[in-house]
Design an enzyme around this catalytic site. Structure first.
Site, short mmCIF file in Angstrom:
data_model
loop_
_atom_site.label_atom_id
_atom_site.label_comp_id
_atom_site.label_asym_id
_atom_site.label_seq_id
_atom_site.Cartn_x
_atom_site.Cartn_y
_atom_site.Cartn_z
N ASP A 127 25.40 45.54 1.76
CA ASP A 127 26.30 44.84 2.12
C ASP A 127 27.55 44.99 1.02
OD1 ASP A 127 27.05 42.28 4.01
OD2 ASP A 127 24.88 42.87 4.20
N GLU B 204 32.87 43.95 9.25
CA GLU B 204 32.83 42.86 10.18
C GLU B 204 34.30 42.37 9.92
OE1 GLU B 204 31.23 38.33 9.54
OE2 GLU B 204 31.79 39.53 7.69
N HIS C 63 22.21 38.45 10.99
CA HIS C 63 21.98 37.18 10.00
C HIS C 63 23.00 35.94 10.17
CE1 HIS C 63 25.44 39.22 8.20
NE2 HIS C 63 25.53 38.28 7.36
N ASP C 64 24.11 36.08 10.90
CA ASP C 64 24.94 34.98 11.12
C ASP C 64 24.84 34.61 12.61
OD1 ASP C 64 26.14 34.60 8.48
OD2 ASP C 64 27.48 36.16 8.98
N ASP D 31 31.76 43.08 4.56
CA ASP D 31 31.83 41.71 4.85
C ASP D 31 33.31 41.25 4.81
OD1 ASP D 31 30.34 39.11 5.17
OD2 ASP D 31 31.31 38.63 3.32
#
Length: 561
Positions: A98, A253, A322-323, A198
């Protein structure tokens, strides 16, 4: 777009805190990942995406980074990271990390210095503001609820898109940008193969910081200010000074990026290799997710996105991360959760135009947990919204119900390896509770069966890698077919004269589809298409039709009659 290695890759996302604990402290770690590399290799994984493992106070589970260069001790050491990279390379796998550079932790040395000395260089790395009346600079609302501003004892307010422990970095400052680029290149030179980037569309701010009117009188949502004009200068510079210097994979993202800006982000000369396609992440009509009408709405969003993106760029394809809550809960009614529904969804997305991502546990059909109280949850956003509901005299139970169904803690419960203590995740006390269904849903049980979801995912990845189909999926065009059939999602992938047809029946009853023809015979007649993959056995052919069972998914070498 030119062929790139990541187009033929299958990516597996690991949330390290919940994957595998190697030392019994209840927290997953890097050595636990290394321990399971053979499992991932057998699954057919090419790239492992490891979610944040950097030093962090863990206010937001590692997305609040206090040291970009150091592995957090809860996950191991930098030597453990080197070992993971080396062992992955031995198995022909790559590792991406990330990249969290919209914000850092308030415990990062930069922010610590900035708080102590308003005139130091590091103070310019953040957004500080004062108002003559001493009040908040504006009425913007954080993504985690409440204000985007937090006041320091000296009267300065600092800006944070997310938690108050995640101060936003000031990308307008060229010295700050150079610090970020140095860090990115340090990891790439170490052997990391790229990054999942991210919340990157938040890095450019409206520098007037003017308050904005809202119809309800509440705070203005900061998410309305994503992809703000001028952001391209920053992203192009980062690409030039970092990504272009390495043969790396970047997936962004990028909330707020629509059709008009997609090419800039993920086109042939875009800022990133790909961006995640969020346009169809949720079903409409959740009250009856499996109704024909709901599936049709979902289908139209998927096909619209594919028509557009396949012409100009590349996607990251996913059902879970993960979200997100678990896909079987998000897209299926409770009575449909199981092998059939999970495998049907897997086929549907796995061969679309883009790179498929598997989130840990997805391949065995892990489900949402049952949350009995807010104390059982760890999600900082859930806790913030719960606290806000109490303060506003609203019903906090509705917040609990919402996050119980859609909250990201559902994806963060420990990986279910076996039916033994703590699902084989740890010998200690797990940091987040283990889903109670681990005795029924676990890797060990599914590895013993050829008809399990895990076995099917291995077949999915095998086909994705098998030539000439690997080239069809990486290079081929995509064309929706059978659009008139209710609750059937179907498409053709074509490349270099070869066509692969994917058809999935999301109807609760059987349904007929047209027959699939393969290549021409010696006599010039079309032959029957070969069924390359099916989750429910080879479909029955009736004349010029195939009969698909409820939730049957098939992949044919050939095209629709």
């Amino acid at each position: 777009m030119a062929a790139e290695w990541w187009k033929k890759a299958v990516v597996y996302q690991i949330y390290p805190r919940s994957f595998k604990d190697s030392n019994g402290d209840g927290i997953g770690d890097l050595n636990g990942i290394t321990e399971k590399l053979d499992y991932l290799k057998e699954l057919g994984v090419d790239v492992i995406w490891v979610s944040p493992m950097y030093c962090s106070p863990m206010d937001d589970n590692g997305y609040d980074i206090s040291d970009y260069y150091k592995v957090d001790p809860m996950f191991g050491t930098n030597d453990d990271m080197d070992r993971l990279l080396a062992e992955a390379e031995k198995r022909g796998m790559k590792v991406i990390l990330d990249l969290v550079v919209n914000h850092c932790s308030d415990e990062h040395q930069w922010f610590v210095k900035a708080k102590q000395d308003p005139d130091c260089e590091e103070a310019g790395y953040f957004y500080f503001r004062r108002k003559e009346d001493g009040g908040e600079p504006n009425n913007w609302r954080s993504n985690f609820g409440g204000s985007v501003w937090t006041e320091l004892p000296d009267g300065r307010w600092y800006f944070h898109t997310f938690s108050k422990k995640q101060p936003d970095l000031n990308w307008e400052n060229p010295k700050l940008r150079e610090k970020i680029y140095e860090m990115i290149n340090w990891w790439l030179e170490k052997g990391v193969a790229g990054f999942r980037v991210d919340a990157i569309t938040f890095i450019k701010k409206d520098l007037t910081f003017a308050s904005r009117e809202t119809e309800d009188g509440l705070r203005y949502p900061i998410e309305n200010l994503t992809d703000y004009p001028g952001i391209g200068d920053f992203l192009a510079e980062m690409k030039e000074k970092c990504f272009d210097l390495h043969d790396c994979m970047t997936v962004a993202e990028a909330p707020g990026v629509g059709e008009e800006t997609f090419r800039r982000y993920a086109g042939e000369h875009g800022y990133f290799s790909m961006i995640f396609d969020f346009t169809w992440e949720n079903m409409e009509g959740e009250a009856d997710k499996s109704s024909v009408e709901a599936v049709e709405r979902w289908k139209q969003r998927i096909l619209k996105s594919q028509r557009f993106t396949s012409e100009i760029g590349w996607n990251g394809l996913f059902l879970e991360n993960h979200d997100q809550s678990r896909c079987v809960n998000k897209y299926l009614e409770k009575d449909q959760i199981g092998y059939a529904g999970a495998s049907a969804m897997a086929v549907m997305y796995f061969y679309l135009y883009g790179t498929p991502f598997i989130y840990q546990g997805q391949e065995i059909g892990m489900t949402n947990a049952v949350w009995n109280s807010i104390e059982e949850m760890d999600d900082v956003r859930a806790k913030g919204m719960y606290r806000e509901a109490l303060e506003q005299k609203k019903d906090p139970q509705k917040v609990l119900e919402y996050f119980g169904e859609l909250g990201r803690d559902n994806a963060r419960t420990p990986m279910q390896w076996c039916n033994e203590k703590n699902a084989g995740f740890t010998e200690g006390t797990p940091w987040l509770k283990v889903n109670e269904n681990y005795q029924d849903i676990n890797v060990k049980a599914q590895e013993a069966r050829d008809d399990s979801l895990l076995a099917f995912y291995r077949r999915l990845t095998a086909l994705r890698h098998q030539e000439p189909y690997a080239s069809v999926f990486a290079e081929g065009t995509v064309r929706p077919v059978m659009e008139e059939l209710p609750a059937v999602i179907a498409y053709e992938r074509e490349w270099n004269g070869r066509t692969v047809t994917v058809a999935v029946n999301f109807k609760k009853t059987e349904q007929e589809i047209p027959a699939i023809n393969g290549a021409l015979s010696a006599a010039g007649n079309p032959t029957e298409g070969t069924c390359l993959l099916s989750n429910e056995g080879e479909p029955e052919r009736i004349g010029e039709r195939y009969l698909l069972k409820a939730y049957q998914a098939v992949v044919f070498d050939g095209k629709m009659v």
